[in-house]
Design an enzyme around this catalytic site. Structure first.
Site, short mmCIF file in Angstrom:
data_model
loop_
_atom_site.label_atom_id
_atom_site.label_comp_id
_atom_site.label_asym_id
_atom_site.label_seq_id
_atom_site.Cartn_x
_atom_site.Cartn_y
_atom_site.Cartn_z
N ASP A 16 21.75 55.97 16.70
CA ASP A 16 21.74 56.35 18.11
C ASP A 16 22.24 55.10 18.84
O ASP A 16 22.28 54.00 18.26
CB ASP A 16 20.32 56.71 18.53
CG ASP A 16 20.19 56.91 20.02
OD1 ASP A 16 21.05 57.59 20.61
OD2 ASP A 16 19.22 56.37 20.61
N LEU A 17 22.61 55.25 20.09
CA LEU A 17 23.13 54.07 20.83
C LEU A 17 22.11 53.51 21.83
O LEU A 17 21.62 52.38 21.67
CB LEU A 17 24.42 54.47 21.57
CG LEU A 17 24.97 53.43 22.53
CD1 LEU A 17 25.50 52.21 21.80
CD2 LEU A 17 26.08 54.04 23.39
N ASP A 18 21.84 54.33 22.86
CA ASP A 18 20.99 53.85 23.96
C ASP A 18 19.58 53.55 23.47
O ASP A 18 18.88 54.45 22.99
CB ASP A 18 20.94 54.90 25.08
CG ASP A 18 22.33 55.19 25.65
OD1 ASP A 18 23.05 54.24 25.95
OD2 ASP A 18 22.67 56.39 25.81
N THR A 24 20.48 50.08 27.00
CA THR A 24 20.91 51.06 28.01
C THR A 24 19.89 52.17 28.25
O THR A 24 20.01 52.90 29.24
CB THR A 24 22.28 51.66 27.62
OG1 THR A 24 22.31 51.81 26.21
CG2 THR A 24 23.42 50.77 28.08
N LYS A 52 14.69 60.49 27.07
CA LYS A 52 15.50 59.74 26.10
C LYS A 52 16.15 60.70 25.09
O LYS A 52 15.47 61.57 24.53
CB LYS A 52 14.64 58.70 25.36
CG LYS A 52 14.24 57.54 26.25
CD LYS A 52 13.46 56.51 25.47
CE LYS A 52 13.08 55.33 26.35
NZ LYS A 52 12.20 54.38 25.66
N SER A 123 25.24 59.70 19.43
CA SER A 123 24.65 59.49 20.75
C SER A 123 24.95 60.69 21.65
O SER A 123 26.04 61.27 21.56
CB SER A 123 25.25 58.23 21.40
OG SER A 123 24.88 58.15 22.76
N ALA A 124 24.00 61.02 22.52
CA ALA A 124 24.21 62.11 23.48
C ALA A 124 25.07 61.66 24.66
O ALA A 124 25.45 62.46 25.50
CB ALA A 124 22.86 62.59 24.00
N SER A 125 25.39 60.38 24.70
CA SER A 125 26.05 59.83 25.89
C SER A 125 27.57 59.94 25.86
O SER A 125 28.22 59.54 24.90
CB SER A 125 25.66 58.36 26.06
OG SER A 125 26.42 57.79 27.11
N LYS A 154 20.21 66.98 21.14
CA LYS A 154 18.92 66.60 20.57
C LYS A 154 17.83 67.32 21.39
O LYS A 154 18.01 67.44 22.59
CB LYS A 154 18.71 65.08 20.66
CG LYS A 154 19.77 64.29 19.88
CD LYS A 154 19.67 62.79 20.17
CE LYS A 154 20.85 62.05 19.59
NZ LYS A 154 20.88 60.62 19.89
N GLU A 178 16.77 55.83 15.54
CA GLU A 178 16.54 56.37 16.88
C GLU A 178 15.43 55.64 17.63
O GLU A 178 14.56 55.02 17.00
CB GLU A 178 16.07 57.84 16.76
CG GLU A 178 17.16 58.87 16.89
CD GLU A 178 17.68 59.03 18.33
OE1 GLU A 178 17.06 58.46 19.26
OE2 GLU A 178 18.70 59.70 18.53
N ASP A 179 15.45 55.75 18.95
CA ASP A 179 14.34 55.23 19.76
C ASP A 179 13.65 56.38 20.51
O ASP A 179 12.71 56.13 21.27
CB ASP A 179 14.84 54.20 20.79
CG ASP A 179 15.69 54.86 21.86
OD1 ASP A 179 16.53 55.73 21.51
OD2 ASP A 179 15.49 54.55 23.05
C1 BG6 Z 1 21.34 59.46 25.69
C2 BG6 Z 1 20.29 58.79 26.53
O1 BG6 Z 1 21.76 58.58 24.69
O2 BG6 Z 1 22.47 59.85 26.48
C3 BG6 Z 1 19.92 59.68 27.72
O3 BG6 Z 1 19.15 58.54 25.75
C4 BG6 Z 1 21.18 60.06 28.50
O4 BG6 Z 1 19.01 58.98 28.55
C5 BG6 Z 1 22.17 60.73 27.56
O5 BG6 Z 1 20.85 60.95 29.56
C6 BG6 Z 1 23.47 61.14 28.25
O6 BG6 Z 1 24.15 59.98 28.66
P1 BG6 Z 1 25.42 59.96 29.63
O7 BG6 Z 1 25.89 58.54 29.56
O8 BG6 Z 1 26.41 60.95 29.07
O9 BG6 Z 1 24.94 60.37 30.97
MG MG Z 2 18.29 56.40 22.42
#
Ligand code: BG6
Ligand code: MG
Length: 234
Positions: A16-18, A24, A52, A123-125, A154, A178-179
């Site tokens: 996972d990233l954040d 982050t 998260k 990562s979901a980001s 997730k 993961e965190d």
């Molecule tokens: C996850 C974070 O990695 O990404 C969440 O844990 C975050 O907090 C999600 O909402 C989505 O990220 P982004 O950068 O696409 O808004």
């Molecule tokens: Mg995370």
């Protein structure tokens, strides 16, 4: 070692990233707090644990629900709120340098690469690729799973499974790190060995196979040892 045991060797680590590679998770919290405050909602750290690993729009829905005002916004307004949060967040990201990488992560990535263990990101980001670039570690990742291309976020296992598939590794030969509570469920349902980085109680309750309080404790030797002992149990 018989054939069955050999199949359980560690072949890939999916991060996972954040909150795992860099801080982050805290920056997302700051940006959501700012957005929430502007619409009269206060979010605390305990509630933030539930955000998260959760996508941007889903996080917004949870915040609005918690504040009891979800019904007062149209879909278009919700998209605008999420964009505003991302603007705060991206503003914070402009400070990011390679110094922001968590302790031991770069060394661990180098160790994995040297030992031909594949490396993926789940990562979901949507900001993940630019963060890897800012940390100057993009080169280590053979695969960055795209959160927009998986059916379910997730805690569903889809994103970890997608990373494993793209790496051409059986999930049983993968470790996921993961965190978040949602992320650990995702790893478990993907059939992978899970490492939870963070507070012992939270990570244990979330079902992590191994809990590390700091990323500085990540070494291949340790992973291999734990993986081989526990591979049959999960
Ligand atoms: C996850 C974070 O990695 O990404 C969440 O844990 C975050 O907090 C999600 O909402 C989505 O990220 P982004 O950068 O696409 O808004
Ligand atoms: Mg995370």
């Amino acid at each position: 070692m018989d054939k069955g045991e050999q199949k359980l060797n560690l072949k890939a680590v999916i991060f996972d990233l954040d909150g795992v590679i860099t801080d982050t998770a805290e920056w997302h919290f700051l940006a959501w707090s700012e957005l929430a405050k502007s619409i009269g909602i206060h979010i605390n750290k305990e509630f933030n644990e539930e955000l998260k690993g959760i996508s941007r729009m889903e996080s917004l829905e949870r915040i609005l629900d918690m504040g009891g005002i979800a019904h007062t916004f149209t879909e278009k307004e919700k998209v605008e709120l999420a964009q505003r949060k991302n603007k705060y967040y991206v503003q914070l990201l402009t400070q990011m340098t390679p110094e922001n990488i968590f302790p031991g992560i770069r060394k661990f990535l180098e160790e994995l690469k040297k030992n031909h263990i594949k490396i993926g990101l789940a990562s979901a980001s949507k900001n993940a690729p630019s963060i890897l670039d800012a940390l100057q570690i993009t080169e280590f990742f053979q695969v960055v799973a795209d959160p927009e291309k998986v059916a379910k976020g997730k805690p569903a296992p889809d994103i970890f499974l997608s990373a494993a598939e793209k790496l051409s590794v059986n999930p049983r030969n993968c470790v996921g790190i993961e965190d978040s509570i949602a992320g650990l469920q995702s790893i478990r349902d993907a059939g992978m060995f899970s490492i939870g980085v963070g507070t012992l109680d939270i990570m244990k309750e979330a079902g992590a196979n191994l809990v590390l309080e700091s990323t500085a404790e990540l070494t291949l030797e340790r992973l291999n040892g734990m993986f081989n002992i526990h591979a049959r149990d999960y």
